[in-house]
Motif scaffolding. Structure first.
Motif, PDB file in Angstrom:
ATOM      1  N   UNK A 377      21.892 -30.185  -7.762  1.00 25.43           N
ATOM      2  CA  UNK A 377      21.030 -29.097  -8.220  1.00 25.43           C
ATOM      3  C   UNK A 377      21.296 -27.860  -7.362  1.00 25.43           C
ATOM      4  N   UNK A 378      21.247 -26.686  -7.988  1.00 23.80           N
ATOM      5  CA  UNK A 378      21.791 -25.493  -7.339  1.00 23.80           C
ATOM      6  C   UNK A 378      20.814 -24.327  -7.183  1.00 23.80           C
ATOM      7  N   UNK A 379      19.530 -24.524  -7.356  1.00 27.09           N
ATOM      8  CA  UNK A 379      18.593 -23.421  -7.208  1.00 27.09           C
ATOM      9  C   UNK A 379      18.396 -23.055  -5.736  1.00 27.09           C
ATOM     10  N   UNK A 380      18.036 -21.811  -5.433  1.00 35.67           N
ATOM     11  CA  UNK A 380      17.721 -21.455  -4.043  1.00 35.67           C
ATOM     12  C   UNK A 380      16.636 -22.383  -3.498  1.00 35.67           C
ATOM     13  N   UNK A 381      16.839 -22.874  -2.292  1.00 37.38           N
ATOM     14  CA  UNK A 381      15.901 -23.815  -1.695  1.00 37.38           C
ATOM     15  C   UNK A 381      14.857 -23.035  -0.894  1.00 37.38           C
ATOM     16  N   UNK A 382      13.916 -22.447  -1.614  1.00 34.15           N
ATOM     17  CA  UNK A 382      12.874 -21.636  -0.981  1.00 34.15           C
ATOM     18  C   UNK A 382      11.696 -21.534  -1.936  1.00 34.15           C
TER      19      UNK A 382
END
Length: 394
Positions: A377-382
């Motif tokens: 999975x590639x979404x920003x981790x924030x």
């Protein structure tokens, strides 16, 4: 085996031939003459056959040498003919006793006195059905082989990894849609509808579990879903969907706030990000599950803000049918001594909650590689932050 390629099969025939050969190799090691497969995930894995009718009795039989055959409800036989490579089907009518029919079919194939492996832990093969089958097939010897096929499924092929990557892109679309929809004055049902719509419109099949969408104090309730609650200023918004491609899944959690997070919430974000990153760094072939779990657990456990970790650090994902995404092999949790191997796939979930207040989840679907860990999975981790300005109630 004699196999005809059908256009609805998720994979080419060599993929299924390999899977069957692995099952038979394991059967031979255990002295099993025929394997009886009841789990819908395992039936799908071996044949391509899928249905939501698995609450009715069904069983795929894999002899050690002869052609496989299936016993299923006559309505489901249409799916066998169209969605699988199976040529030998012996359906039963709604007025028939499926277990008596199974005995008749075993006699037809001269298997009524053999060593038969079965899945004692299969959710939809009940204890009462098992007991009756053993009674009506008293000349056979039934051996519990729960986990035999799941152990094979744990190591994904390159084609399976492709399906999981496709599912991950759909998961990302769902989360992005949820973030866009969430806001003060918005009901969580609207967020749920937007996530479902975006995911399915983008090409998702029906997932094994509906997205987890919760706000405010409900975000700190395990497995809470939408309830019709109106999101308010200051609320935590928790999103956890999984896209689905031909029953392969890739879940992901993201957390946001309506208005600027508090110092405690920002500290929770920092702790969870540290735990995720450290756990990813610890994942590699040969790593022991409980030791990887301890990396995450130790980081979250030393916090001073009341953040609690109430779950395992990761669970396996891949093929799943309702009611859940969990694939049924082994998880990263205390006292689990199995080792990681390349092409195992997990939903990595270092997350925590402050009871009655908020949750913090920034999870990922990951793959064990030959040398470490790949984040699929590639979404920003924030965390995401939405304006506290109230919008029109939906």
């Amino acid at each position: 085996m004699t196999v005809k390629q059908r256009h609805d099969l998720p994979f080419p025939i060599p993929e299924y031939e390999y899977r069957l050969s692995e099952v038979r190799r394991n059967m031979e090691q255990r002295g099993i003459d025929v394997m009886m497969v009841s789990s819908p995930e395992n039936v799908f894995y071996l044949t391509g056959f899928e249905t939501t009718g698995y609450t009715s009795f069904q069983a795929l039989f894999i002899p050690l040498e002869a052609e496989p055959f299936i016993v299923t409800r006559i309505l489901e036989n249409t799916g066998v003919q169209n969605f699988s490579w199976i040529e030998q089907s012996r359906p039963y009518a709604d007025g028939d006793d499926p277990l008596i029919r199974t005995r008749e079919v075993l006699e037809e194939f001269n298997l009524q006195q053999k060593q038969i492996g079965y899945e004692r832990n299969a959710w939809f093969f009940s204890i009462s059905q098992q007991e009756k089958l053993f009674a009506v097939c008293s000349d056979a010897t039934f051996v519990d082989c729960s986990g035999l096929i799941e152990g094979i499924r744990a190591i994904k092929s390159d084609l399976e990894i492709m399906k999981i990557r496709e599912a991950a892109r759909l998961t990302e679309i769902a989360i992005q849609s949820g973030i866009k929809a969430a806001g003060a004055g918005i009901r969580d049902t609207f967020v749920a509808a937007e996530m479902h719509h975006a995911m399915i419109q983008a090409g998702s099949d029906y997932p094994a579990d509906a997205p987890y969408i919760a706000s405010g104090h409900r975000s700190a309730i395990g497995h809470a879903k939408w309830s019709g609650r109106t999101i308010d200023v200051g609320d935590c918004v928790f999103l956890e969907p999984s896209g689905c491609q031909q029953h392969y899944h890739a879940p992901c959690m993201r957390t946001g706030f309506i208005g600027e997070p508090t110092l405690v919430q920002r500290e929770a974000e920092k702790i969870i990000k540290e735990a995720v990153e450290a756990t990813i760094a610890a994942i590699k072939p040969g790593a022991v599950a409980e030791e990887v779990d301890a990396v995450n657990r130790n980081i979250i456990g030393k916090n001073t803000i009341g953040l609690q970790q109430l779950a395992q650090s990761a669970y396996p994902v891949g093929i799943a049918f309702p009611p859940g995404w969990f694939e049924g092999t082994f998880s990263l949790r205390p006292k689990e001594t199995q080792c990681l191997q390349p092409n195992m796939v997990f939903h990595l979930i270092p997350w925590g909650l402050v009871p009655g207040e908020f949750a913090m989840g920034l999870s990922e679907t990951i793959r064990v590689t030959d040398t470490g860990c790949e984040v699929i999975t590639k979404l920003p981790r924030e965390v995401f932050v939405k304006s506290p300005v109230s919008t029109m109630s939906v």
